[in-house]
Design an enzyme around this catalytic site. Structure first.
Site, PDB file in Angstrom:
ATOM      1  CB  SER A 112      -0.676  -1.382   0.914  1.00  0.00           C
ATOM      2  OG  SER A 112      -0.845  -0.644  -0.278  1.00  0.00           O
ATOM      3  CD  GLU A 243       3.628   2.297   3.569  1.00  0.00           C
ATOM      4  OE1 GLU A 243       4.460   2.543   2.676  1.00  0.00           O
ATOM      5  OE2 GLU A 243       2.632   1.594   3.379  1.00  0.00           O
ATOM      6  CG  HIS A 310       4.194   0.045  -0.382  1.00  0.00           C
ATOM      7  ND1 HIS A 310       3.535   0.790   0.564  1.00  0.00           N
ATOM      8  CD2 HIS A 310       3.238  -0.526  -1.155  1.00  0.00           C
ATOM      9  CE1 HIS A 310       2.231   0.688   0.365  1.00  0.00           C
ATOM     10  NE2 HIS A 310       2.019  -0.103  -0.668  1.00  0.00           N
TER      11      HIS A 310
END
Length: 340
Positions: A112, A243, A310
């Site tokens: 993240s 991502e 995630h």
């Protein structure tokens, strides 16, 4: 050349929060994660930033930078493992002592917002970094096989290799925040997909992270992919893994076009995309449309719905490692070679 840390058995793990810290209501579960790590034989040292959270950050940027630098410079600490991601890690990059990082060899792992730091460190110093589970993810009595491979990957010696396989199932529905034996609720069948619809094998030096945040490194001293490719990996092709946390399909497309125009995809061997609960269509334009367009524009394989990001569980992917990715009938493997 790429430098690879080695995680020693019973090492001391330093937990600092370069992005978000843990608010008071999450302290008990975080302490449980510390206990689980200690049960594995590690010693855990937590910085002050871990226990605070105010206005989208754990602490002011200079404070976060100072604590991170102290842990990087502490010879007793063998790994830096942030609690989780957040929103504003980019604020603290100007306070990071990259010269100290060049003198050190220890893993930094997360995903993240933490991928902003990971990518910047590898690009600027050639130190391999690990995109994988966050510290908080490891609070269960046990980890699923995919998540749990972080330990064997980080214990691979330089010039050695490791292999990981696609997970059998992934986590769709969030569990409640109370402690659980496994943390993730793995219910949905995993299927890696290719734009070509055929088996694919791609090879290259891994680089990547969360598109939402690493895109903001473009044009800064922390996102110089060209110099990294020429000076560190000597023009070997880059295999990008990317991502999406919160972007709709159009915003994701804009971000990837920006990366392309900035030269990030020059001399790329392929693109991997992690599973995402975002990827919301915009005016009928879908993530699958975007994957197909990228494959056509770049002339490289595009693989998606891969186990990272995630939507857990996730593989441990090493920035800078030479990787071979194979996809066949919805299953896949990632073999990483720790080559200089």
């Amino acid at each position: 050349m790429i430098r690879y840390p080695f995680l020693e058995k019973n090492a001391t793990v330093g937990v600092t929060a370069p992005s978000s810290g843990v608010s008071a209501k999450g302290h008990d579960l975080f302490k449980l994660a510390c206990e689980r790590m200690e049960e594995k034989g590690f010693k855990v040292v937590c910085g002050d930033t871990v226990w605070t959270q105010h206005k989208a950050k754990s602490a002011p940027a200079p404070v976060r930078g100072k604590e991170f630098n102290a842990m990087m410079g502490d010879e007793a600490i063998g790994m830096i493992f942030p609690p989780w991601g957040g929103e504003l890690l980019i604020e603290m990059l100007e306070f990071v002592d990259f010269e100290e990082i060049e003198r050190q060899s220890k893993w930094i792992m997360g995903y993240s917002d933490i991928s902003t730091l990971l990518l910047a460190v590898t690009l600027k110093t050639g130190l391999a970094t690990a995109h994988g589970a966050c510290f908080y993810d490891l609070r269960g009595e046990f980890s699923d096989e995919t998540t749990g491979q972080w330990l064997s990957v980080l214990s691979t010696k330089a010039e050695g290799s490791n292999i990981q396989h696609s997970a059998p199932r992934y986590h769709k529905e969030k569990k409640q925040s109370e402690p659980s034996s496994s943390v993730f609720n793995l219910t949905e069948p995993v299927k890696w997909k290719t734009v070509s619809g055929s088996p694919e094998t791609v090879k290259g030096r891994l680089l990547g992270g969360c598109v939402d945040v690493i895109r903001h490194l473009i044009g800064t001293p922390y996102g110089d992919v060209e110099s990294f490719q020429k000076g560190v990996i000597h023009d070997e092709p880059i295999l990008w893994y990317l991502e999406n946390c919160e972007l709709n399909a159009a915003d994701l497309r804009r971000s990837l076009v920006q990366m392309k125009l900035a030269g990030w995809f020059r001399n790329s061997s392929g693109l991997l995309f992690g599973r995402s609960a975002a990827n919301t269509p915009f005016d009928g334009y879908t993530a699958e449309d975007m994957y197909r367009e990228l494959a056509e524009e770049l002339g490289v394989p595009v693989i998606y719905e891969v186990d990272f990001g995630h939507v857990p569980p996730q593989l441990t992917l090493i920035n800078g490692a030479y990787a071979e990715i194979e996809v066949f009938e919805g299953k896949g493997s990632v073999r990483q070679h720790f080559l200089p």
